[in-house]
Scaffold this motif. Structure first.
Motif, mmCIF file in Angstrom:
data_model
loop_
_atom_site.group_PDB
_atom_site.id
_atom_site.type_symbol
_atom_site.label_atom_id
_atom_site.label_comp_id
_atom_site.label_asym_id
_atom_site.label_seq_id
_atom_site.Cartn_x
_atom_site.Cartn_y
_atom_site.Cartn_z
ATOM 1 N N ALA A 87 -26.100 -15.028 2.744
ATOM 2 C CA ALA A 87 -24.874 -14.374 2.271
ATOM 3 C C ALA A 87 -23.664 -15.302 2.357
ATOM 4 C CB ALA A 87 -24.622 -13.098 3.067
ATOM 5 N N LYS A 115 -23.538 -17.449 -0.984
ATOM 6 C CA LYS A 115 -23.827 -16.705 -2.206
ATOM 7 C C LYS A 115 -23.180 -17.297 -3.450
ATOM 8 C CE LYS A 115 -20.215 -13.326 -1.049
ATOM 9 N NZ LYS A 115 -19.985 -11.891 -0.708
ATOM 10 N N LEU A 117 -27.222 -5.667 3.024
ATOM 11 C CA LEU A 117 -26.251 -6.659 2.565
ATOM 12 C C LEU A 117 -25.870 -6.476 1.097
ATOM 13 C CD1 LEU A 117 -27.755 -9.782 4.364
ATOM 14 C CD2 LEU A 117 -25.673 -8.549 4.966
ATOM 15 N N LYS A 118 -26.367 -5.374 0.497
ATOM 16 C CA LYS A 118 -26.045 -5.028 -0.893
ATOM 17 C C LYS A 118 -26.413 -6.153 -1.866
ATOM 18 C CE LYS A 118 -22.372 -1.719 0.202
ATOM 19 N NZ LYS A 118 -22.721 -1.592 1.641
ATOM 20 N N ALA A 119 -27.572 -6.749 -1.645
ATOM 21 C CA ALA A 119 -28.065 -7.809 -2.525
ATOM 22 C C ALA A 119 -28.849 -7.204 -3.688
ATOM 23 C CB ALA A 119 -28.960 -8.767 -1.742
ATOM 24 N N TYR A 154 -32.183 -7.665 -5.883
ATOM 25 C CA TYR A 154 -33.431 -8.367 -5.602
ATOM 26 C C TYR A 154 -34.571 -7.857 -6.464
ATOM 27 C CZ TYR A 154 -34.301 -4.270 -2.573
ATOM 28 O OH TYR A 154 -34.467 -3.001 -2.072
ATOM 29 N N TRP A 210 -33.513 -12.913 -4.536
ATOM 30 C CA TRP A 210 -32.323 -12.097 -4.336
ATOM 31 C C TRP A 210 -31.052 -12.891 -4.630
ATOM 32 C CZ3 TRP A 210 -35.026 -14.330 -0.359
ATOM 33 C CH2 TRP A 210 -34.310 -15.058 0.602
ATOM 34 N N LYS A 211 -30.006 -12.167 -4.964
ATOM 35 C CA LYS A 211 -28.702 -12.760 -5.214
ATOM 36 C C LYS A 211 -27.623 -11.745 -4.829
ATOM 37 C CE LYS A 211 -28.084 -13.782 -9.500
ATOM 38 N NZ LYS A 211 -28.207 -14.078 -10.944
ATOM 39 N N PHE A 212 -26.395 -12.233 -4.751
ATOM 40 C CA PHE A 212 -25.293 -11.349 -4.323
ATOM 41 C C PHE A 212 -24.260 -11.213 -5.442
ATOM 42 C CE2 PHE A 212 -27.085 -13.262 -0.520
ATOM 43 C CZ PHE A 212 -27.246 -12.168 0.316
#
Length: 284
Positions: free
Chosen positions: A232, A235, A261-263, A265, A282-284
């Motif tokens: 995170a 990101k 973490l509200k990712a 995915y 996953w990404k943010f």
């Protein structure tokens, strides 16, 4: 396997022997009188890998120090091809740059990523001996040495800090995490594989592996929960974070961390014969 994986077909041992003559001494006949090797013999697997890398990927030379992980190349290539599919969904600049966390002595993902898709790659590891071996494995092939960088990960408290430089951007990161939770668990799996391969207990495991390559406290689930938390902070410097997941039962714990973490995915399934595997992105 992925349809673009050139290892979908049976090994052409005649061609592989030409590329790596030392492989000849490990060739045996199977029940159909076809050429094969004893996949329970780590030296046979080592020379098969050398032949595959020389014949298919034009790697000049490649070696693994004793006891380090000897990767099954077809499966490693599958991760690369599925990653390419993931990246194809993005609007990328012509030059793709990737990061391999835990590159290992074999340096196989950067080698395949550059050889197949011409990606620029950085490989990082906490093991100084692995870093030296990885550097040696790219130094003999000009194209690899020009497009792959090996970095020593001296800050063991964070998987990305000290590896990703200020202002640096990677289209993706990748990882093949240690999936056992203890030395004992790894040894138990090793004994089972040895038995399944018809070899005596105590024989060297065909694919080898040092401690940090095979196990860590909490196994892959805890390892990946930590990686996700630390990712995170980076990101804006990584497009997609990805990692292999060996055990399906690890997914629920990993999902929980990603949701926390509200990712965004997704899980990408892979298969090699009867073996099912996957990696998470996953990404943010």
């Amino acid at each position: 396997m992925h349809p673009k994986n050139i290892h979908n077909e049976a090994y052409n041992f005649d061609e592989l022997e030409k590329a790596q003559p030392e492989l000849s001494q490990y060739i045996i006949a199977n029940t159909n009188a076809e050429k094969t090797i004893d996949f329970g013999d780590n030296q046979a697997v080592l020379h098969l890998n050398k032949a595959l890398l020389k014949h298919h990927y034009k790697v000049t030379d490649w070696n693994i120090p004793p006891k380090y992980l000897i990767p099954p190349i077809p499966g490693r290539a599958d991760y690369i091809h599925h990653l390419a599919d993931l990246l194809a969904e993005e609007k990328l600049t012509p030059e793709v740059k990737g990061l391999d966390i835990g590159v290992g002595a074999n340096c196989i993902y950067p080698i395949l990523g550059n050889s197949i898709y011409h990606w620029k790659m950085v490989g990082a590891d906490i093991d100084e001996n692995a870093v030296v071996a990885a550097q040696n494995n790219i130094s003999t092939t000009k194209k690899l040495s020009q497009n792959i960088e090996i970095r020593y990960q001296d800050d063991h408290s964070n998987m990305f800090k000290g590896v990703i430089k200020e202002g640096e951007y990677f289209n993706f990161s990748m990882c093949n995490p240690p999936f056992h939770s203890s030395k004992e668990e790894a040894a138990k799996t090793s004994r089972r594989k040895t038995k399944n391969l018809g070899r005596e207990i105590g024989s060297p495991l065909n694919f080898g592996g040092e401690s940090n390559e095979l196990w860590c406290n909490g196994g892959e689930a805890l390892f990946l929960k930590r990686m996700i938390k630390e990712s995170a902070d980076f990101k804006t410097q990584v497009g997609w974070f990805t990692s292999l997941i060996s055990k399906k039962e690890s997914l629920s714990k990993i999902y929980k961390q990603l949701d926390k973490l509200k990712a965004t995915y997704k899980v990408i399934p892979m298969s090699q014969g009867n073996k099912k595997s996957r990696f998470i992105a996953w990404k943010f």
